[in-house]
Design an enzyme around this catalytic site. Structure first.
Site, PDB file in Angstrom:
ATOM      1  N   ASP A   1       0.822  -1.212   0.000  1.00  0.00           N
ATOM      2  CA  ASP A   1       0.000   0.000   0.000  1.00  0.00           C
ATOM      3  C   ASP A   1       0.856   1.262   0.000  1.00  0.00           C
ATOM      4  OD1 ASP A   1      -1.964   1.879   0.199  1.00  0.00           O
ATOM      5  OD2 ASP A   1      -2.799   1.172   2.086  1.00  0.00           O
TER       6      ASP A   1
ATOM      7  N   ASP B   1      -2.014   5.415  -6.450  1.00  0.00           N
ATOM      8  CA  ASP B   1      -2.237   4.643  -5.232  1.00  0.00           C
ATOM      9  C   ASP B   1      -2.377   3.162  -5.561  1.00  0.00           C
ATOM     10  OD1 ASP B   1      -2.737   3.921  -2.621  1.00  0.00           O
ATOM     11  OD2 ASP B   1      -4.843   4.469  -2.681  1.00  0.00           O
TER      12      ASP B   1
END
Length: 461
Positions: free
Chosen positions: A124, A338
């Protein structure tokens, strides 16, 4: 971790009923976003860290109804929204899709503690904290892998009275609870999609593989010992590898030892767990030889995310009429990449221009609304339709670079016989998010020293 989304994996064999049942067991959700590293002071010459990366949906099958949950989590996530030392050695980690685990995240594996224990974690780029499923003193049965802190010789908690706990870790949701001086610093880490993890902070050793084939120990890295966690973001995972631009992220630790660059290539999000590429911190031959386009990387505008300067979007040769403030971070806009978000979120003004523009090329297809799929533009898809009829979608970036995602990255499988335009409206004003599906089959290199992002099409093999 901004958005999670699920999609079907097509099954060309078997009758229609079996096909639908199998497709309902291979949903994709948002990746996301975290990466693994390896580092040790004694083996820093001519090496870099390399980790395998796998998509999270390669782990556990999920029903179609989860698509609605994932998109909802994506929207919640969205609403919340340098290191100078160089080395020829780097950290290398396997990186793969999570489709077999029923999620649209990407996974890698890290080894934590002494002796080292292996854990599968979500990669992440939007998270600062690296944490694993952990028991700090309590005992009990677990239905997944768990790190038992008292069995590790290198585990050392952060005290609740320390400056680190009371000040430095505030952005990582440290708590003020401190009944005794010996009590560990605790946290209640919250993600934008509504997921959460609770536990205590500690310093621990992470062991990683290097590009030269050796292993390295990275001592004293801040981790979270999570005794509890909730939310779909962690489906099939033992924790999170935090890769945001932050002093406490794994990115900071790895790049401080192996050079201020990291790179990854996301395999097709429908790939099974046997297909993977690598997350690399430090020197990489592939990024040196690949044909690259480069644009400025803004590391301070929307912290701790990796922001880029989009100046417009075109379909084919036609530049879309999108207000400039959509791309202006000082006006509440701006754009980030992202790995923890699956679909691409666009501010409403950009979203309408993109989806209506693409929909004009799909008029021969019947528009449908599959149950449980909260995406606006979906179509009944037949084998006779040629996807190449869609115009090339292009993100125009500051400095003249252009990002041209593959058509399969913006016309995605959502249900049996159904494809959808892979965009979600983020509202107004809003941060635009280029999710992991849009990033797939591209090689990405983040140069934190030069503040640049380089990229090139790649088979990720």
């Amino acid at each position: 971790m901004y958005i999670n989304t699920l999609f079907w994996k097509q099954n060309p064999t078997g009758d229609k009923k079996n096909q639908e049942e199998k497709m309902q067991k291979t949903l994709l959700s948002c990746l996301i976003t975290t990466l693994l590293l390896i580092t040790v002071a004694d083996s820093m010459k001519d090496t870099s860290v390399r980790l395998k990366l796998a998509h999270r949906d390669t782990l556990l099958p999920k029903p179609l109804s989860r698509i609605e949950d994932v998109i909802g989590a994506d929207q919640k996530r969205h609403s919340l929204i340098s290191r100078k030392r160089n080395s020829t050695v780097g950290v290398k980690m396997d990186l793969g899709s999570g489709i077999d685990y029923g999620t649209a995240q990407y996974f890698t594996e890290i080894r934590v503690g002494t002796p080292a224990k292996k854990f599968r974690v979500v990669v992440d780029t939007g998270s600062e904290l690296t944490w694993v499923n952990c028991r700090y003193r309590a005992r009990g049965k677990d239905n997944r892998r768990v790190f038992r802190a008292d069995e590790s010789k290198s585990f050392k908690t952060v005290g609740c009275l320390t400056q680190t706990c009371k000040v430095d870790l505030m952005n990582l949701f440290s708590l003020t609870t401190c009944p005794t001086p010996s009590t560990p610093c605790s946290y209640d880490y919250r993600y934008a999609d509504g997921s959460a993890a609770q536990g205590v902070f500690a310093k621990e050793t992470i062991t990683v593989g290097l590009t030269n084939g050796r292993m390295a120990r990275l001592p004293g890295h801040l981790i979270g010992c999570s005794s509890s966690f909730t939310g779909q973001s962690f489906q099939g995972a033992d924790g999170v590898l935090g890769l945001a631009f932050s002093d406490f992220s794994f990115t900071s630790t790895a790049t401080s030892l192996y050079g201020a660059k990291f790179s990854y290539c996301l395999v097709d999000h429908l790939s099974n767990k046997n297909v993977s590429n690598y997350l690399i911190f430090g020197s990489s031959r592939s990024t040196k030889t690949a044909f690259r386009r480069t644009t400025p990387l803004d590391l301070t505008r929307i912290p701790p995310f990796y922001a880029i300067n989009v100046i417009g979007i075109s379909l084919g040769y036609d530049m879309l009429d999108i207000p400039s403030q959509v791309w202006d971070a000082t006006s509440g806009g701006g754009t980030i990449l992202d790995s923890g978000t699956s679909l691409t979120l666009l501010a409403d003004a950009a979203y309408k221009q993109v989806v209506t523009g693409l929909a004009r090329y799909l008029v021969e297809l019947k528009r449908v609304k599959p149950e449980g799929v909260p995406i606006e533009y979906c179509f009944s898809f037949t084998s006779g339709f040629n996807v190449s009829k869609l115009p090339q979608l292009t993100f125009h970036l500051k400095g003249g670079a252009r990002f041209e995602p593959h058509r399969k990255s913006y016309l995605v499988d959502a249900a049996p016989g159904v494809k959808c335009l892979g965009f979600v409206s983020a509202g107004t004003p809003a941060t635009n998010v280029i999710g992991n599906i849009m990033q797939q089959n591209y090689l990405w290199e983040f140069d934190l020293m030069a503040s640049t992002l380089s990229f090139a099409p790649s088979a990720c093999t």
